[in-house]
Each structure stands twice: as C-alpha cells, then as structure tokens.
Scaffold this motif. Structure first.
Motif, PDB file in Angstrom:
ATOM      1  N   ASN A   1     -16.121  17.911  45.778  1.00 44.32           N
ATOM      2  CA  ASN A   1     -16.458  19.226  45.726  1.00 44.32           C
ATOM      3  C   ASN A   1     -16.731  19.941  46.637  1.00 44.32           C
TER       4      ASN A   1
ATOM      5  N   LYS B   1     -26.236  10.943  33.933  1.00 42.92           N
ATOM      6  CA  LYS B   1     -25.620  10.870  35.173  1.00 42.92           C
ATOM      7  C   LYS B   1     -25.891  12.093  35.893  1.00 42.92           C
TER       8      LYS B   1
ATOM      9  N   PHE C   1     -11.436   5.182  41.824  1.00 41.25           N
ATOM     10  CA  PHE C   1     -11.841   6.643  41.571  1.00 41.25           C
ATOM     11  C   PHE C   1     -10.645   7.500  41.325  1.00 41.25           C
ATOM     12  N   VAL C   2     -10.404   8.232  40.647  1.00 35.99           N
ATOM     13  CA  VAL C   2      -9.448   9.206  40.591  1.00 35.99           C
ATOM     14  C   VAL C   2      -9.798  10.711  40.444  1.00 35.99           C
ATOM     15  N   ARG C   3      -9.275  11.250  41.399  1.00 38.72           N
ATOM     16  CA  ARG C   3      -9.174  12.892  41.447  1.00 38.72           C
ATOM     17  C   ARG C   3      -7.915  13.572  41.571  1.00 38.72           C
TER      18      ARG C   3
ATOM     19  N   LYS D   1     -12.878  24.646  36.691  1.00 35.61           N
ATOM     20  CA  LYS D   1     -11.888  23.482  36.425  1.00 35.61           C
ATOM     21  C   LYS D   1     -12.631  22.905  34.966  1.00 35.61           C
TER      22      LYS D   1
ATOM     23  N   ARG E   1      -4.040  11.814  34.989  1.00 34.52           N
ATOM     24  CA  ARG E   1      -4.987  10.971  34.407  1.00 34.52           C
ATOM     25  C   ARG E   1      -4.432  10.329  33.090  1.00 34.52           C
TER      26      ARG E   1
ATOM     27  N   PRO F   1     -13.669   2.754  32.570  1.00 30.65           N
ATOM     28  CA  PRO F   1     -14.664   3.660  33.317  1.00 30.65           C
ATOM     29  C   PRO F   1     -15.812   3.204  33.894  1.00 30.65           C
TER      30      PRO F   1
ATOM     31  N   ALA G   1     -16.856   9.544  32.995  1.00 35.00           N
ATOM     32  CA  ALA G   1     -16.326   9.174  34.350  1.00 35.00           C
ATOM     33  C   ALA G   1     -15.518  10.277  34.827  1.00 35.00           C
ATOM     34  N   SER G   2     -14.379  10.772  33.970  1.00 32.00           N
ATOM     35  CA  SER G   2     -13.546  11.566  34.471  1.00 32.00           C
ATOM     36  C   SER G   2     -14.262  12.998  34.827  1.00 32.00           C
TER      37      SER G   2
ATOM     38  N   THR H   1     -12.343   6.978  25.284  1.00 28.59           N
ATOM     39  CA  THR H   1     -13.893   6.878  24.931  1.00 28.59           C
ATOM     40  C   THR H   1     -15.125   7.726  25.683  1.00 28.59           C
TER      41      THR H   1
ATOM     42  N   ILE I   1     -17.082  13.376  35.975  1.00 27.30           N
ATOM     43  CA  ILE I   1     -17.793  13.239  37.305  1.00 27.30           C
ATOM     44  C   ILE I   1     -16.782  13.162  38.430  1.00 27.30           C
ATOM     45  N   GLU I   2     -15.612  12.076  38.275  1.00 31.86           N
ATOM     46  CA  GLU I   2     -14.607  12.231  39.191  1.00 31.86           C
ATOM     47  C   GLU I   2     -14.066  13.276  39.521  1.00 31.86           C
ATOM     48  N   GLU I   3     -13.676  14.215  38.763  1.00 31.57           N
ATOM     49  CA  GLU I   3     -13.016  15.231  38.696  1.00 31.57           C
ATOM     50  C   GLU I   3     -13.734  16.702  39.131  1.00 31.57           C
ATOM     51  N   GLY I   4     -15.064  16.473  39.077  1.00 34.40           N
ATOM     52  CA  GLY I   4     -16.031  17.571  39.196  1.00 34.40           C
ATOM     53  C   GLY I   4     -15.622  18.890  38.558  1.00 34.40           C
TER      54      GLY I   4
ATOM     55  N   ALA J   1     -17.954  12.226  44.225  1.00 35.53           N
ATOM     56  CA  ALA J   1     -17.506  13.451  43.799  1.00 35.53           C
ATOM     57  C   ALA J   1     -18.259  14.772  44.207  1.00 35.53           C
TER      58      ALA J   1
ATOM     59  N   GLU K   1     -17.258   6.842  27.294  1.00 35.23           N
ATOM     60  CA  GLU K   1     -17.364   6.562  28.803  1.00 35.23           C
ATOM     61  C   GLU K   1     -16.513   7.134  29.851  1.00 35.23           C
ATOM     62  N   GLN K   2     -15.106   6.863  29.320  1.00 36.42           N
ATOM     63  CA  GLN K   2     -13.909   7.551  30.049  1.00 36.42           C
ATOM     64  C   GLN K   2     -14.226   9.116  30.395  1.00 36.42           C
TER      65      GLN K   2
END
Lengths: 337, 683
Positions: free
Chosen positions: A29, B625, A122-124, B549, A109, A116, B592-593, B586, B595-598, A25, B588-589
C-alpha cells in the motif's frame, strides 16, 4: 535515510521479511502511494528492505504475452508447483488495461483458486492504467517488497506494446507465453522482441498436435536465427521452447525446471549486473515520469543520465533516492539554463 | 374452425363436450430444509392438482459437497433439499410411486449422481427403470455462463452429459436426459436472439460429442435427438416470447434435419419446459408480480405449435425471500385457470396465418442462425465459453438492460414509474410474508451425515468408490458405477470428490474484464452522474495516494453472479480499481484477498439466503485481522429484518433489488471510503 522515517520503516520491513501478510500488504500500500509526502517513507522502506536479504536473493520471474493465452492460469499453476517444492511465492498480477475513468477490473484472482490459510502464497493485483511510466514505476517497488518476503516472485503482465521490454528490467528471467496457431511468434521475431525472453512457453498444450507443431516451428525459426547470428545476446543459455497446459496441469514441472536452469546459467555477478541495470532503468523512469523526456535531454541524454544513476546507486542510494538527486540536478540546470 | 357471424352463442358444441387439448404438465419448483419436509410438500402439491414434481436441490448437493463440508456452511437446505445419499432420496420420495411420477430435477454437475440415486430408489420400490419419466437438467454450458453450479472443466462436463444421454437412451428410455437451457441465459441478460443461438449451439455441442465420441452408434443418433429437450424462460414481452418459441421450433427442425439427418418428423419436434421469468419480479409493489407471471405464462402457451410441455411458475414474492406454500399455490391456480377455465385448449394454433407473427419469427430465425454460425466459426460453444466470449457478450447485454431500467427507457411499473402506492395488506407483516428455513436444519443435517457414514458398510462404500474412480480414469460411462455407489451408501460429497480428484476443477471466465459498456441512450437518473462520480473518485485518489480499490466477493455456493458482475463493471466505470474473484469463495478467502489486495471497501453479493451465516463471519474476521475500518456492503435477496441485523453487526449498507440505481450505490461507496479513510488516518 531520512531519520524521521527510519524507525517505522525498519519495523515494517522486519514484518515483510518475516512473511507477515498484513505487513507485506501495508508495505505494498505504501509503495503504491503516489503522494509527494510519502516519498521519504517509501525510500526508507526500500533502504530497510535491502539490508534484510543478500543482493542476489531469490528469483524474480516475469510471465508476459498477448491477451487470452492463459497467463493467469499458468501463473497459478506455476505458483502451485513452487509451493509443492516448498518455495514461498509472491505474485504480482499487473494489468495495463486502462479506462478513461482510470478504473480497472483486476480479474486475475478469479483464475487462482488458492488456500487462504497458506502463509507462503501472496497475490496482489496492480493496475498501471494511465501511468506513463507503465510497468516500471509501479512494479519495481512492489517486486522489491515481495522479493523480501518470498523466495519466488512471479510478475504476470499482458504484453501490449511497451510492457514486454519493461518487464525485462523488473525480473531476472522473462518467460514469454504464447498459444498455438496465433501467429504471435512471427510478430515477435519481426519486432525484434525475441531478444527479450529467456524461456518461451507454448501454452494450451491441450490443443494437442497444434501445440506441438507450433513449438517445433518456433524451435526451427529460432535455430535459423541463431545460425544467422541473430539469436539474441551471446551466452551459454539456449532459449528453450516448452509446451504446457495450464488447464491440464502438464509441463508445469518442466517449466519450473527450465526457469531454475536459466537462473543457474548466470554467475552471481551476472545476476547482480542484471538487477543493477534494472535499478538504473527504474531510477530513470522515475525521473522521466516526473519531468518528462526533457529532463533526459537537459542532463546530457539518456546514456549520461543512466551513468549518473548508476553512480548514485553505487554510492548506496535507492532508485528513489537516485531519481531524487537527478531531479535536483535537472531543476538546477533548468534554473541555470 | 368456422363460426357464423352475428351469433352471440358459441357456434360450436359447448365447451364441455368439445375436444380439448391435453394440458401441459404443471409443476412447482420446490424443496427445502430436509428430505422429509420436502416429501410432505410434494404430497400436498400433488393433492392440489399439480401433475409433475420439480425438485429443487440445495447448493451443496448441486456442487457436490456433503453438509459437513466447509463450503456448505450456511447453505444446507436453503435454496432446496439436501440429498446426500440413498437414504435421503428414499425419504424424498417416500410413498410416491416413481413409475407414476414425472419428476424434473434441476441438477447439473452432479446430475449423474442424483439420477443414479433416483434409479436406485426406484429399484428398491420394485419399479422397472424403463418406466421412469422425468428430466435431469444436465446442461453445464449455462452453468459457466450464468448459474454457476459447475464443477469440472467444459470438455469433461460435456463427456458426463453425454454419459447420461448414452445410458438413458436405452436403459431409461422415457427419461429426458438433458434439458438444454436458455432460461438462465435470459436471466444473465441474453436477448431473445442470443437465447436462441446459445441454447441451440449448446445442443449442437452435446449431439456432436455423442456422434464423435462413439458413445452412441450412428444409427441411434435420431433416437437421441428425440430425447433432447429444452428449458426456456418467458419474459414479460409475451408476444416476442411467442415468436421466440416458434423460432426455436423452426430452427430445431432445420438443424436436426440438416446436421443430424433425422428423417422422422416426430423426433425433430422441439420439446421444452418453462419456468417463467423470476428476474423481472419486483420487490416494490410485489403484488403486481402475479400479473406479470400470468402474462409471461401466455407467451409459452398461446401458440399450440410451440406450446410448453411442462410449466412452472415462480411465486409473487420471490424478490422478497423464499415463497410459502400458499404463494406457490396461487401460481399453480393461475395455470389451472388458464388450462381448465379458459378456452385456450380448444383451438388449433391461433397464430396460423398471422403475417405479423410470421415476419417477426423469420427475423429471429435469421439472426439466430447467423449467430449460431458465428459461434461455430469460433470453434463451437465450448471454445466460446473457455475464451470468455459468450460470457462477455451476456455481461454486455445485461448492462444494457440495467441501463434501460435506470434511465426509465424500459418501464417497470412500481419501480421506475407509478411508484406511489397504498399500503399492501399482503406485505403488512413483512417477515410473515416469506418462508424462513429452520436454522437448526443445517446442524441436524451435519449430525445425520455423520451417523450415515458410521452406520453403513464402509468397506462396500470404499470398494464402490474405487470402481467409480477407475471408470472415470478409463473414460467409461459414469452411470453404472454411480448406481452401484448409490446402493453401497456412498455420499454426494464422496462421489464428487472422486471425480474432482481425477478430472480436476474449473473456474470459469468472469466476463467482466473485457466487457464494454454502451454509454449511449437516455441519461441515467440518480443522485450523481457518472462524470461527477469520476471526478470525486479522482479527488479521493489524490487524498488516499492511490486509486480507491474495491473487492467484490461472492461467498457461499450461490453462482448467480449477475449482480456482482454489474456492480464490478459499474465500479470500474466510475473509476474504482476493482478486484473480482468470481463465484464460490469462502469468507476466509475474501478476508485474505482484502488484506493482500489492500482494498478500501468490500462488496458482498449473496442470493441464496446464507447471508446471516456468512456475512457476520467476514466482518468478524476482518476485525480480527485489523481491517475493521474497511467498510463492508452487502447486496442480495435480503429480508428487511435481516438487513437491520446485519447493520447491527457492522455492515455499512445493505442493498436489495429495489436499489436498482447503480449510481446511487456508487455514491454511497465513495462516501464510505472517504469517511473510513479519514477516520483511519486520524486514528
């Protein structure tokens, strides 16, 4: 590589290669950062990344097609299929829709229920709103990051105008997704876009007979084109037409197989050749994004610029480095001229 | 009716001797904590003169999870009663003879299962199921569009809805197997015409499925039509609502006659229940809400020809938190005063011959009929759900509604006009002015379900589940094997898991990606204009190196996504890149999102009351995290003291319904992002 940036870049790249999501990530970024002062850091990262994987590593797949054909759901289903085959997957969901405000709603998403805790997925989401370079600028570096961390990279993008042809430069295999009864295929054939895809998918196979008929109509049209010698580049690969239902999860394994078969149909040097062409396109798009079409003219036209970029890349520059040296040459020519 | 002019006394016989219409069924939507506690509440309510029951189930029960499932965290017993097996259903109706009850169950995706449990308990009580009266809501279309407790894909859901209808039409003939809902469409922003059109299109889809699916012989279709009932919303524009109800009646009569060939007039009658509007209830000056509720009640009772069969009123303090028994009693008394003190029930339809009403009704009928035909041309309501078309239309309507309130074009007393107020004695002790659910209830429910599973005949439960599964695979009617499973001690989570496994799960379109915002109308007030916000965000994008974002997350099982959708739309409109994941994720989701999406900022929306459990988990996991610097804001029905507690745990801002100016929220977000990015860069 600029020495000052080398150390953190190596550390970050190592984290990416290890599949650490926080590092992946952070790298994404960084490559999305448009500030001039970060360009060296991005260049250093790309340098470090490519030392970590062999040149032909992995498989980059683009899924493109008009809005509303179910690409997000199909991408999610394909990602799940890869996970079931113990392959690690990175998804880059590119949204070219733009608003005057520059804002964007990245809704992909929502269609991908995912676990998770799964370290292998990994999805961006990426908005390319208002970017003249479109897909090429934003997605190339993102794909370079994801391709280091994951075995399979899926680039999902809505085919509006330029993006179908852009996506070709970012991935190894282009999968065109359409839905039955839409008439899209005829449009593609007319526009000559049928040259681009390596695999065609008629999604929403749950529409039953309609989907099967669309697939066979399409197959027939492609056969006629081929007989007329108009079926795209001459190669051993015959463009397959598949029917899937992302909703009912049918045909997904066959799609994964077809994508794999397309990859296998290319020799390692053909694959390397395709990726180099992509890197050249990336460097050229960076240049024209920075200076406009005028730079291409002043440096002797698009073909000459591509040759110069190819040369710089062959000498070990990253596309960012190649674009920088082209930019310098342009500015020098401008001063001289 | 004739009356001699000039007389000050009633010309007709005194009210007491006069023929009065029978009043509607009076209910209160109720249930919380445990089956035993809810049973107690039902008994008290019946003693107070309530004439029907309306069961509110908690979200795990509505979405098919047992209390010990990961997704049930923080949700058990919150918005309703948990019913996990026949033992809970038994306790819920202990001492309440089911042949004498009229029970409405707000249950949809798991409706076949809850009805199966109800039938099984009735049989234990020795009650013939042919005598059971009540309603299963059983309308999934509005779940995809608004309420969010769906599980399965639309076509599969329609099949389950049809199963209940096909089963009950002969086996439980007094039961209303489905309540086609326009209620939640209005909550999602629907205009009256959209309400009419979307609800009637849903009824058409259900009846078409029954006709073409062959579950009911063609000759029985009129009988099925006679069992379809509706569940409608009534807003503050009560004249328009009266017209809407008359339009519903006229349209249903026409559709059932023309499309389904129903000759018997009584079977074509538009039968409906009502919950009056909760969306318009305000957090500021909440005491005014009782007056709104009374006016809204008039919209569905004044016209005899289009009068509700059953009515439930919300409580005045619902925008603050869960209502207490006294709050609900106040609303019940309002119904009783209208029905028994006033002279409403002494008259025929008082709008008969009104040119004004008739013209308005005609206008609505015509517009709605055109919309119904348009949906049909798009392939019907199911296709229009799957394509996201209907959801997008609702998101747009709701954005227009919110904009009208923001700009002051639509007056909301106490909110955007006449905001000055003396101290309200009812809310002096704010925490005492709402009900709090026992925090131990969830742990108790988890222990109880484990005990239940350990204590039952496991082989019998397993065998019943296998039979259920086989029936689903073979496309058979789901009701008989569900009733068997109920008797064998199967749990709600197990029943739903078996179906999930065979049918698969669905995630509905969010409707936000393609929604257009109408920028017309009066200017919106607030600290900053949209243009000013856009300029600030463009500047921030330069500093950050990329566009700010935002992640909009909706944790827990609550599916009321209107708030999240409007925030997402507005954030996009002012220039944020917005990632919206839809409902039911959740913590957790979400992490996770993030993090992954920044992302630079996270907005969390919760209306179910599970904020104290879920939000601190999100904040803590972000910290673990290394994302502790990303600001988290929360919006929902959040009592003041909870808001302070959340802020103490690291939440940057808490928004409640009184924060109706979205631009102000956006200003905060921009500031928070700028501050956190500055601090993070400096660190």
């Amino acid at each position: 590589m600029p020495p000052r940036e080398a150390e953190p870049a190596v550390k970050l790249a190592a984290g990416v290669a290890a599949g650490d999501k926080v590092a992946v990530a952070a790298a994404l970024n960084l490559v999305e950062d448009r500030r001039a002062q970060t360009r060296n850091a991005v260049d250093a990262l790309l340098c470090a990344l490519r030392t970590l994987r062999p040149p032909g590593y992995g498989h980059r797949v683009g899924l493109t097609g008009p809005p509303g054909v179910g690409k997000s759901t199909l991408t999610a289903a394909l990602a799940r299929e890869y996970r079931a085959r113990s392959l690690r997957v990175g998804v880059l969901a590119v949204d070219p829709s733009s608003l005057r405000s520059g804002g964007a709603l990245l809704g992909d998403r929502a269609r991908m229920a995912f676990d998770p805790q799964d370290e292998g997925l990994f999805v961006r989401s990426l908005a390319t709103a208002g970017d003249a370079g479109g897909l090429a600028y934003a997605a190339n570096a993102g794909v370079a990051v994801l391709a280091t961390a994951y075995d399979r990279v899926l680039v999902e993008t809505t085919g509006v105008g330029q993006t179908e042809t852009d996506v070709e430069h970012v991935v190894d295999t282009v999968c065109l997704v359409i839905q039955p009864g839409s008439g899209d295929v005829l449009q593609f054939i007319k526009a000559g876009i049928m040259e681009i895809p390596d695999v065609i998918v008629v999604n929403k196979g749950d529409h039953g007979r309609l989907a099967q008929r669309a697939a066979s109509d399409l197959q027939g049209a492609l056969d006629r084109l081929r007989q007329a010698g108009l079926g795209g580049e001459q190669s051993a690969w015959t463009l397959p037409v598949l029917v899937t239902s992302a909703r009912d999860r049918t045909g997904i394994d066959a799609l994964a197989d077809a994508l794999q078969a397309h990859l296998a149909s290319r020799t390692p040097s053909e694959r390397a050749e395709k990726r180099s062409r992509g890197a050249v396109a990336w460097a050229v798009s960076l240049l024209s994004r920075q200076h406009g079409e005028h730079a291409l003219d002043l440096l002797g036209g698009a073909q000459a610029v591509r040759a110069q970029a190819t040369d710089a890349l062959a000498r070990g520059a990253t596309p960012i480095g190649a674009a920088a040296s082209l930019s310098e040459r342009y500015l020098a020519a401008l001063r001289a001229g | 009716m004739s009356s001699s002019a000039g007389s000050h006394k009633p010309a007709d016989p005194p009210a007491a001797q006069k023929q009065r219409e029978r009043p509607w069924i009076m209910r209160t939507y109720a249930g919380h904590s445990t089956a035993a506690k809810s049973n107690e509440l039902y008994r008290t309510n019946l003693q107070k003169g309530q004439t029907g029951l309306s069961v509110a189930f908690d979200l795990p029960t509505q979405t098919g999870y047992d209390p010990d499932h990961l997704l049930s965290r923080g949700e058990v017993g919150k918005v309703g009663v948990p019913v996990s097996h026949i033992g809970d259903m038994r306790a819920l109706f202990a001492g309440l003879p089911l042949d004498q009850m009229n029970t409405s169950m707000t249950i949809n995706a798991t409706a076949p299962w809850l009805l199966a449990l109800y039938i099984a308990v009735a049989e234990e009580q020795g009650v013939d199921k042919k005598l059971l009266q009540g309603t299963t809501q059983n309308d999934l279309v509005k779940e995809y569009l608004s309420r969010g407790t769906y599980i399965f894909p639309p076509a599969a859901s329609l099949k389950l809805t049809a199963d209940i209808i096909a089963y009950t039409v002969n086996e439980v003939p007094k039961w209303n197997p489905t309540n086609v809902c326009s209620y939640h469409l209005q909550e999602a922003g629907a205009t009256p015409v959209q309400e009419l059109a979307y609800a009637l299109s849903t009824a058409i889809a259900v009846l078409d499925a029954l006709k073409t699916g062959g579950q009911v012989p063609a000759a029985e279709i009129p009988k099925v039509v006679g069992r379809i009932s509706f569940f409608v919303n009534a807003g503050i524009r009560f004249i328009e609502e009266t017209c809407k109800m008359r339009a519903f009646t006229a349209l249903w009569d026409r559709i059932t006659k023309e499309r389904y060939g129903v000759q018997d007039e009584t079977l074509r009658r538009f039968r409906y229940g009502v919950q009056v509007n909760s969306l318009g209830l305000t957090e500021p000056q909440p005491e005014n809400n009782i007056l709104r509720i009374v006016l809204e009640m008039l919209g569905v009772t004044l016209s005899k020809d289009a009068r509700a069969r059953a009515l439930q009123l919300p409580a005045w303090n619902e925008a603050l938190g869960l209502p207490r028994p006294w709050d609900q009693q106040w609303s019940l008394r309002a119904q009783q005063i209208l029905a028994f003190e006033s002279d409403l029930l002494e008259y025929e339809d008082i709008f008969e011959g009104s040119v004004v009403i008739e013209a308005q009704v005609r206008k609505m009928v015509d517009a709605a009929y055109r919309e119904i035909q348009d949906i049909e041309a798009r392939g019907g309501v199911i296709e229009a759900v799957e394509s996201g078309y209907l959801k997008q239309r609702l998101v747009e309507s709701n954005a227009a509604r919110i904009r009208a309130i923001e700009s002051g074009q639509q007056v909301v007393v106490g909110v955007n006009k006449y905001t000055e107020t003396a101290e309200c004695p009812l809310t002096k002790d704010l925490d005492g002015a709402i009900l709090t659910v026992d925090p131990e209830a969830e742990q108790a429910a988890i222990a109880a379900i484990k005990k239940w599973r350990a204590g039952r005949d496991d082989a019998a439960a397993r065998a019943a589940l296998a039979k259920l599964r086989a029936a689903v695979e073979q496309g058979k009617n789901i009701m008989p094997p569900s009733i068997e499973a109920a008797k064998a001690g199967v749990t709600t989570g197990e029943w739903a898991a078996a179906l999930r496994d065979v049918i698969g799960e669905y995630r509905a379109p969010t409707g936000v990606s393609g929604a257009r915002l109408d920028q017309g109308g009066a200017a919106v007030s607030g600290k900053e204009t949209v243009e000013a916000l856009r300029a600030r965000i463009a500047g921030l994008a330069k500093t950050l190196g990329r566009r700010p974002k935002m992640l909009v997350g909706k944790p827990g099982l609550d599916g009321h996504s209107n708030g999240a959708e409007q925030i997402a739309l507005k954030a996009r409109d002012v220039g944020f890149e917005v990632v919206y994941e839809g409902i039911r994720v959740t913590p957790e989701q979400i992490v996770a999102s993030a993090i992954e999406e920044g992302v630079h900022v996270i907005g969390i929306s919760i209306l179910s009351g599970s904020h104290m459990e879920l939000v601190p988990q999100i904040v803590e996991q972000l910290r673990q995290k290394g994302l502790g610097h990303v600001p988290v804001v929360v919006g929902g029905i959040i009592p003041e003291s909870d808001a302070r507690a959340l802020e103490a745990k690291g939440v940057a801002r808490v928004y409640t319904p009184k924060d109706f100016l979205l631009n102000n929220i956006m200003s905060d977000l921009v500031e928070l992002v700028a501050k956190s990015a500055g601090a993070h860069a400096a660190a």
